[in-house]
Design a protein around this motif. Structure first.
Motif, PDB file in Angstrom:
ATOM      1  N   PRO A 106       0.798  -1.235   0.000  1.00  0.00           N
ATOM      2  CA  PRO A 106       0.000   0.000   0.000  1.00  0.00           C
ATOM      3  C   PRO A 106       0.823   1.274   0.000  1.00  0.00           C
ATOM      4  CG  PRO A 106      -0.959  -1.603   1.484  1.00  0.00           C
ATOM      5  CD  PRO A 106       0.336  -2.190   1.024  1.00  0.00           C
ATOM      6  N   LEU A 107       1.927   1.315   0.748  1.00  0.00           N
ATOM      7  CA  LEU A 107       2.712   2.537   0.831  1.00  0.00           C
ATOM      8  C   LEU A 107       3.300   2.909  -0.522  1.00  0.00           C
ATOM      9  CD1 LEU A 107       3.799   4.809   2.531  1.00  0.00           C
ATOM     10  CD2 LEU A 107       5.751   3.361   3.144  1.00  0.00           C
ATOM     11  N   GLU A 108       3.884   1.921  -1.248  1.00  0.00           N
ATOM     12  CA  GLU A 108       4.444   2.200  -2.567  1.00  0.00           C
ATOM     13  C   GLU A 108       3.369   2.647  -3.549  1.00  0.00           C
ATOM     14  OE1 GLU A 108       5.254  -0.527  -0.859  1.00  0.00           O
ATOM     15  OE2 GLU A 108       7.406  -0.887  -0.969  1.00  0.00           O
ATOM     16  N   VAL A 109       2.209   2.024  -3.455  1.00  0.00           N
ATOM     17  CA  VAL A 109       1.117   2.380  -4.354  1.00  0.00           C
ATOM     18  C   VAL A 109       0.668   3.816  -4.101  1.00  0.00           C
ATOM     19  CG1 VAL A 109      -1.276   1.890  -4.953  1.00  0.00           C
ATOM     20  CG2 VAL A 109       0.337  -0.002  -4.645  1.00  0.00           C
ATOM     21  N   ILE A 110       0.515   4.182  -2.830  1.00  0.00           N
ATOM     22  CA  ILE A 110       0.089   5.551  -2.496  1.00  0.00           C
ATOM     23  C   ILE A 110       1.127   6.557  -2.982  1.00  0.00           C
ATOM     24  CG2 ILE A 110      -0.330   7.151  -0.580  1.00  0.00           C
ATOM     25  CD1 ILE A 110      -1.515   4.708   0.933  1.00  0.00           C
ATOM     26  N   ARG A 111       2.399   6.275  -2.749  1.00  0.00           N
ATOM     27  CA  ARG A 111       3.451   7.200  -3.178  1.00  0.00           C
ATOM     28  C   ARG A 111       3.463   7.376  -4.689  1.00  0.00           C
ATOM     29  NH1 ARG A 111       8.409   5.022   0.670  1.00  0.00           N
ATOM     30  NH2 ARG A 111       7.982   6.353   2.466  1.00  0.00           N
ATOM     31  N   SER A 112       3.177   6.297  -5.406  1.00  0.00           N
ATOM     32  CA  SER A 112       3.233   6.357  -6.870  1.00  0.00           C
ATOM     33  C   SER A 112       2.178   7.279  -7.458  1.00  0.00           C
ATOM     34  CB  SER A 112       3.066   4.951  -7.463  1.00  0.00           C
ATOM     35  OG  SER A 112       1.728   4.494  -7.316  1.00  0.00           O
ATOM     36  N   LEU A 113       1.148   7.597  -6.675  1.00  0.00           N
ATOM     37  CA  LEU A 113       0.066   8.436  -7.168  1.00  0.00           C
ATOM     38  C   LEU A 113       0.312   9.916  -6.931  1.00  0.00           C
ATOM     39  CD1 LEU A 113      -2.974   6.248  -6.100  1.00  0.00           C
ATOM     40  CD2 LEU A 113      -1.827   6.337  -8.306  1.00  0.00           C
TER      41      LEU A 113
ATOM     42  N   HIS B 229       3.038  12.932  -7.945  1.00  0.00           N
ATOM     43  CA  HIS B 229       4.109  13.199  -8.893  1.00  0.00           C
ATOM     44  C   HIS B 229       5.441  13.425  -8.220  1.00  0.00           C
ATOM     45  CE1 HIS B 229       0.629  14.747 -11.474  1.00  0.00           C
ATOM     46  NE2 HIS B 229       1.026  13.608 -11.991  1.00  0.00           N
ATOM     47  N   ASP B 230       5.485  14.258  -7.189  1.00  0.00           N
ATOM     48  CA  ASP B 230       6.750  14.620  -6.574  1.00  0.00           C
ATOM     49  C   ASP B 230       7.427  13.406  -5.973  1.00  0.00           C
ATOM     50  OD1 ASP B 230       6.387  17.222  -7.308  1.00  0.00           O
ATOM     51  OD2 ASP B 230       5.604  17.882  -5.372  1.00  0.00           O
ATOM     52  N   ASP B 231       6.607  12.544  -5.304  1.00  0.00           N
ATOM     53  CA  ASP B 231       7.183  11.348  -4.701  1.00  0.00           C
ATOM     54  C   ASP B 231       7.703  10.400  -5.750  1.00  0.00           C
ATOM     55  OD1 ASP B 231       6.644  12.194  -2.144  1.00  0.00           O
ATOM     56  OD2 ASP B 231       4.677  11.235  -2.056  1.00  0.00           O
ATOM     57  N   VAL B 232       6.942  10.243  -6.855  1.00  0.00           N
ATOM     58  CA  VAL B 232       7.376   9.346  -7.928  1.00  0.00           C
ATOM     59  C   VAL B 232       8.672   9.835  -8.535  1.00  0.00           C
ATOM     60  CG1 VAL B 232       6.818   8.500 -10.223  1.00  0.00           C
ATOM     61  CG2 VAL B 232       5.081   8.498  -8.444  1.00  0.00           C
ATOM     62  N   THR B 233       8.720  11.138  -8.861  1.00  0.00           N
ATOM     63  CA  THR B 233       9.908  11.684  -9.496  1.00  0.00           C
ATOM     64  C   THR B 233      11.119  11.570  -8.603  1.00  0.00           C
ATOM     65  OG1 THR B 233       8.503  13.253 -10.655  1.00  0.00           O
ATOM     66  CG2 THR B 233      10.836  13.732 -10.635  1.00  0.00           C
ATOM     67  N   THR B 234      10.932  11.871  -7.305  1.00  0.00           N
ATOM     68  CA  THR B 234      12.047  11.786  -6.367  1.00  0.00           C
ATOM     69  C   THR B 234      12.558  10.370  -6.235  1.00  0.00           C
ATOM     70  OG1 THR B 234      11.181  13.667  -5.136  1.00  0.00           O
ATOM     71  CG2 THR B 234      12.753  12.257  -3.998  1.00  0.00           C
ATOM     72  N   ALA B 235      11.611   9.409  -6.194  1.00  0.00           N
ATOM     73  CA  ALA B 235      12.000   8.011  -6.017  1.00  0.00           C
ATOM     74  C   ALA B 235      12.783   7.471  -7.181  1.00  0.00           C
ATOM     75  CB  ALA B 235      10.744   7.162  -5.791  1.00  0.00           C
ATOM     76  N   GLN B 236      12.548   8.041  -8.374  1.00  0.00           N
ATOM     77  CA  GLN B 236      13.184   7.492  -9.563  1.00  0.00           C
ATOM     78  C   GLN B 236      14.495   8.176  -9.905  1.00  0.00           C
ATOM     79  OE1 GLN B 236      12.097   4.844 -11.180  1.00  0.00           O
ATOM     80  NE2 GLN B 236      10.333   4.628  -9.840  1.00  0.00           N
ATOM     81  N   THR B 237      14.852   9.274  -9.210  1.00  0.00           N
ATOM     82  CA  THR B 237      16.065  10.016  -9.536  1.00  0.00           C
ATOM     83  C   THR B 237      17.211   9.590  -8.662  1.00  0.00           C
ATOM     84  OG1 THR B 237      15.344  11.792  -8.073  1.00  0.00           O
ATOM     85  CG2 THR B 237      14.811  12.018 -10.410  1.00  0.00           C
TER      86      THR B 237
END
Length: 350
Positions: free
Chosen positions: A333-340, A342-350
């Protein structure tokens, strides 16, 4: 150019002004990108497409998008040579189209290219069969043969029963279907579509997008599709090319564009995107969670919206499986919520 590419565009420029050909005839190839732009502006010319390069695989839907004036339609018209590029290379099956003579290019368009534009371009004095069969007449195919083939295309796009109708007797969506059938009549190897649905009202536009995807599952054409609508691009594209001021800003799959926007310009497009309908389970999964229990499973290429339905008060882990059924990772659930976000997704992928 990659070996697997059906269409390859290399360092394509379209420059407008008094004498653009003179600008690219001498030192232009040795200049870096910024030097080329400065050279063009200093000589009072205008850049419509600047150093555009990409590869498109056979059967791929490649969407070029951007705001008005971004250069997207210029690129489509340049690679099909409806307008002449100023500099660069365009390879179709390894052959440089820019080296083809005028007569050869006419034959390539007649036999290998299909084109659909925003204005339907139907001939008002011809009925549906005659409109669809029109490009086959240019190929000098016998009348009976071209009419029979036109009827097949008309049925393919869902207009059976409208063969004898004239354009003014059809709705906007039906007229666009005729345009699509006409472009498919020559059985093109590559299909160019420039804002084909933008003149339609939203409901008909959504229906035409669904129809377009249905046709693609049957025909598997190599497609270059131009739009200014990011949601349309996300729905249709295998890969998206975002342009600004004649230059490519980012190329990637819909999920790559959404999860890893390269700058604020791309982020602005993403603002209202329903992420759960774009991101795939494989994009946000973590390591497989081995707790000895059996978890619900979701295919790796399923959109996140489908995975969300599997979570309930008794489910905290969903396993992501590959095409062979093996567990590739797990969703929590935590990863799914973060993926929704933008800022969290972008930060996680950089």
């Amino acid at each position: 150019m990659t070996a697997a590419a059906k269409l390859s565009v290399r360092n394509l420029w379209k420059i407008y002004g008094p004498n653009p050909e003179k600008l690219v005839s001498r030192d232009f190839p040795a200049m870096c990108h910024q030097e080329r732009l400065a050279h063009i502006r200093e000589n009072h010319h205008f850049v419509a497409a600047a150093d555009v390069s990409f590869d498109i695989s056979e059967g791929e839907i490649f969407v070029i998008m951007g705001l008005s004036g971004s250069g997207k339609s210029t690129v489509l018209r340049a690679i099909s040579r409806l307008i002449e590029p100023t500099y660069g290379q365009v390879f179709l099956d390894g052959n440089d189209l820019l080296k083809a003579g005028a007569r050869e290019m006419i034959e390539i368009r007649r036999h290998k290219m299909g084109m659909v534009f925003q204005n339907f371009g139907l001939l008002p004095h011809l009925d549906v069969v005659q409109n669809v069969a029109f490009p086959l007449k240019a190929q000098r195919r016998p009348r009976a043969e071209r009419r029979a083939h036109a009827r097949k295309m008309i049925e393919l796009v869902g207009l059976k029963g409208k063969e004898q109708s004239y354009p003014h007797e059809l709705s906007g969506g039906q007229q666009q279907r005729v345009g699509i059938a006409r472009s498919l009549a020559v059985e093109p190897e590559i299909w160019f579509l420039d804002e084909p649905f933008s003149a339609l009202d939203p409901l008909i536009r959504a229906q035409m997008q669904d129809e377009f995807l249905r046709l693609q599952t049957q025909l598997r054409k190599t497609i270059v599709f131009v739009t200014h609508d990011f949601l349309e691009a996300l729905k249709l594209a295998d890969n998206i090319c975002i342009m600004k001021d004649g230059e490519i800003v980012q190329i990637g799959s819909p999920s790559e564009i959404v999860m890893r926007p390269v700058n604020d310009y791309v982020k602005d497009f993403i603002g209202d995107v329903p992420l759960a309908k774009v991101i795939h389970a494989k994009d946000v999964m973590g390591a497989a969670y081995a707790d000895g229990k059996t978890h619900p499973t979701v295919a790796h290429n399923s959109i996140l919206d489908e995975a969300l339905k599997l979570f309930d008060e008794n489910t905290e882990t969903v396993d992501v499986i590959g095409d062979d059924g093996r567990v590739l990772g797990s969703l929590h659930p935590l990863e799914v919520i973060r993926s929704l976000y933008h800022d969290d997704v972008t930060t996680a992928q950089t």
